[in-house]
Motif scaffolding. Sequence first.
Motif: not given
Length: 309
Positions: A136-157
């Motif tokens: 969000r703070r990097n100016g990304k929209g909803l698609f990118e926000q959700a994808e960022s959360v998805h990739r982070t959780l997938e990579a970490q867990f």
Amino acid sequence: MIDGVERIGVLRVVALEGTDLDDPELRRTCWWITHLLGHLVTVLDAYGDGLDALRRRRPRTTEAELVWSLLPPLTAGTDAVVVAGRLEPAYEVGGDVFDYALGPTSASFVVLDATGHDLAAGLASAAGLAAYRNARRNGKGLFEQAESVHRTLEAQFGGSVYATAVFGELDTTTGRLRYLVAGHPSPLVMRRGHVVKKLASGRRPLLGLEMRTGVTLGEEHLEPGDTIVLYTDGIPEARDAEGRTFGLPRLVDVLERESAQGIPLPEIVDRLVRAVMQHQDDVLQDDATLLLVQWTTEGQALLEPGRAR
């Protein structure tokens, strides 16, 4: 005492004998003093544990400590939008978090619910929230926000922990709401004291699990005074001693009944969460989170007693 829009306490003022208590200048001075003290109390709270220790009725779990350290203020407002949220159980919450950002012409928000009720769920929520804020703070929209959360959780867990969420962006100049629901209960729209619709568009798969299905963006045009109601499944799925769920109809009924009384938005949130707690004899089986986002032309006046609509 008020910190911006959050009522945090009561100040007792003793006037000198013979003082005109209806003097507008006296009342204006008292108003400024209480607001100033509210800000000072909040600012000083970040530098020590004394005030927090006074507020606590019992110790928090580690996961609850983690989640509460991440949350924004439970209430906030501008001239165009008012936000009020609540998490329960306050001392044992694990996987639920919410966040928002209020700007001159927009409001962004998210509610995220990670699986589990332990420290792993808290860590997943923390990682997901950090990924959301970064996008969000990097100016990304909803698609990118959700994808960022998805990739982070997938990579970490690695798929062992996943999350549901609702992402939203409200244009406060036009009332256009854009939203994305990732396996989460559909948000509701409350208008003139009545829940008028469920936001059933804007879908994507769960966050943290590799699922190859389509992603769509939802859009809704709000009217001034409309409130977006976001909640986690711990509210409608709350069960009493006989196993009866709190249910969506009861959630809607409490929202409409409390809204009709003209009470401030944060108190509607508190009363609804209290109703859920009473339904379960104050013992929640799951985290229960509620976030109300209202597009308004009355601004912070809606946080004052008798001014809610």
